[in-house]
Design a protein around this motif. Structure first.
Motif, PDB file in Angstrom:
ATOM      1  N   UNK A  66       0.963  -1.131   0.055  1.00 41.74           N
ATOM      2  CA  UNK A  66      -0.094   0.046   0.077  1.00 41.74           C
ATOM      3  C   UNK A  66       0.844   1.278   0.232  1.00 41.74           C
ATOM      4  N   UNK A  67       1.501   1.407  -1.140  1.00 41.08           N
ATOM      5  CA  UNK A  67       2.553   2.827  -1.101  1.00 41.08           C
ATOM      6  C   UNK A  67       1.614   4.090  -0.719  1.00 41.08           C
ATOM      7  N   UNK A  68       2.490   4.879  -0.165  1.00 46.86           N
ATOM      8  CA  UNK A  68       1.934   6.122   0.167  1.00 46.86           C
ATOM      9  C   UNK A  68       1.227   6.786  -1.200  1.00 46.86           C
ATOM     10  N   UNK A  69       0.133   7.414  -1.440  1.00 50.31           N
ATOM     11  CA  UNK A  69      -0.443   8.108  -2.289  1.00 50.31           C
ATOM     12  C   UNK A  69      -1.583   7.255  -3.259  1.00 50.31           C
ATOM     13  N   UNK A  70      -1.360   5.886  -2.857  1.00 47.40           N
ATOM     14  CA  UNK A  70      -2.288   4.974  -3.540  1.00 47.40           C
ATOM     15  C   UNK A  70      -3.554   4.664  -2.797  1.00 47.40           C
ATOM     16  N   UNK A  71      -3.800   5.569  -1.783  1.00 49.14           N
ATOM     17  CA  UNK A  71      -4.964   5.195  -1.004  1.00 49.14           C
ATOM     18  C   UNK A  71      -5.321   6.413  -0.277  1.00 49.14           C
ATOM     19  N   UNK A  72      -6.258   6.433   0.768  1.00 51.98           N
ATOM     20  CA  UNK A  72      -6.705   7.750   1.309  1.00 51.98           C
ATOM     21  C   UNK A  72      -5.820   7.967   2.492  1.00 51.98           C
ATOM     22  N   UNK A  73      -5.106   6.825   3.047  1.00 50.27           N
ATOM     23  CA  UNK A  73      -4.262   7.093   4.335  1.00 50.27           C
ATOM     24  C   UNK A  73      -4.489   6.143   5.335  1.00 50.27           C
ATOM     25  N   UNK A  74      -3.325   5.749   6.020  1.00 54.86           N
ATOM     26  CA  UNK A  74      -3.191   4.829   7.000  1.00 54.86           C
ATOM     27  C   UNK A  74      -2.520   5.474   8.210  1.00 54.86           C
ATOM     28  N   UNK A  75      -3.131   5.074   9.422  1.00 51.83           N
ATOM     29  CA  UNK A  75      -2.147   5.573  10.775  1.00 51.83           C
ATOM     30  C   UNK A  75      -2.067   4.112  11.329  1.00 51.83           C
ATOM     31  N   UNK A 104      -3.640  13.669   2.930  1.00 49.99           N
ATOM     32  CA  UNK A 104      -4.307  12.597   2.234  1.00 49.99           C
ATOM     33  C   UNK A 104      -3.041  11.735   1.549  1.00 49.99           C
ATOM     34  N   UNK A 105      -3.428  10.281   1.631  1.00 52.89           N
ATOM     35  CA  UNK A 105      -2.635   9.317   0.899  1.00 52.89           C
ATOM     36  C   UNK A 105      -1.213   9.010   1.809  1.00 52.89           C
ATOM     37  N   UNK A 106      -0.778   9.745   2.861  1.00 52.76           N
ATOM     38  CA  UNK A 106       0.237   9.248   3.771  1.00 52.76           C
ATOM     39  C   UNK A 106       0.206   7.894   4.392  1.00 52.76           C
ATOM     40  N   UNK A 107       1.028   7.453   4.846  1.00 52.96           N
ATOM     41  CA  UNK A 107       1.435   6.288   5.653  1.00 52.96           C
ATOM     42  C   UNK A 107       2.137   6.710   7.049  1.00 52.96           C
ATOM     43  N   UNK A 108       1.499   6.621   8.158  1.00 55.60           N
ATOM     44  CA  UNK A 108       1.486   7.283   9.252  1.00 55.60           C
ATOM     45  C   UNK A 108       2.179   6.000  10.311  1.00 55.60           C
ATOM     46  N   UNK A 109       2.996   6.143  10.917  1.00 53.22           N
ATOM     47  CA  UNK A 109       3.418   4.973  12.001  1.00 53.22           C
ATOM     48  C   UNK A 109       3.743   6.166  13.416  1.00 53.22           C
ATOM     49  N   UNK A 110       2.948   5.746  14.423  1.00 49.26           N
ATOM     50  CA  UNK A 110       2.879   6.264  15.611  1.00 49.26           C
ATOM     51  C   UNK A 110       3.502   5.394  16.852  1.00 49.26           C
ATOM     52  N   UNK A 111       4.509   5.782  17.535  1.00 49.96           N
ATOM     53  CA  UNK A 111       4.730   4.950  18.687  1.00 49.96           C
ATOM     54  C   UNK A 111       4.790   6.071  19.674  1.00 49.96           C
TER      55      UNK A 111
END
Length: 123
Positions: A66-75, A104-111
């Motif tokens: 799910x590359x960044x920009x290919x979807x609405x976004x993921x956290x 929009x479209x970003x992949x975000x990883x939160x720790x």
């Protein structure tokens, strides 16, 4: 435009409340009756709705799938311990530091230590 968000079934329902309290349109996988759906099906349904997905499932944040920009976004919330409290803390960190409407479209990883953002490549 207000970001639309879907909370995965692996997170407490209160995450949706936190997201809604910040002014976003928040719904849950469980609320739609999609719990137990295979990941591919769930992903397609969430993207058909044009929603961000907030999850603890690392597979949804896999940039190869799910590359960044290919979807609405993921956290992706990466807790050291799997507990309601830990996931609520991570969701609050994400919502304090991010403005989803601008990512929009970003992949975000939160720790608890960091918030990493992968954006779509600029052409």
């Amino acid at each position: 435009m207000i970001a639309r968000v879907k909370i995965d079934e692996d997170l407490p329902r209160q995450v949706a409340d936190l997201v809604a309290d910040r002014g976003y349109d928040a719904t849950t996988v469980v609320g739609r009756g999609w719990q137990g759906a295979p990941d591919d099906d769930l992903w397609a349904r969430v993207q058909d709705e044009g929603r961000w997905l907030i999850t603890a499932d690392k597979g949804f944040a896999d940039l190869r799938l799910h590359p960044a920009g290919s979807h609405a976004g993921v956290i992706l919330l990466r807790a050291v311990e799997e507990s309601h409290r830990a996931y609520l803390e991570l969701a609050a960190i994400a919502l304090d530091r991010l403005k989803l409407d601008d990512l929009a479209g970003a992949v975000v990883v939160v720790t608890h230590r960091s918030v990493r953002i992968r954006r779509a490549p600029v052409n």
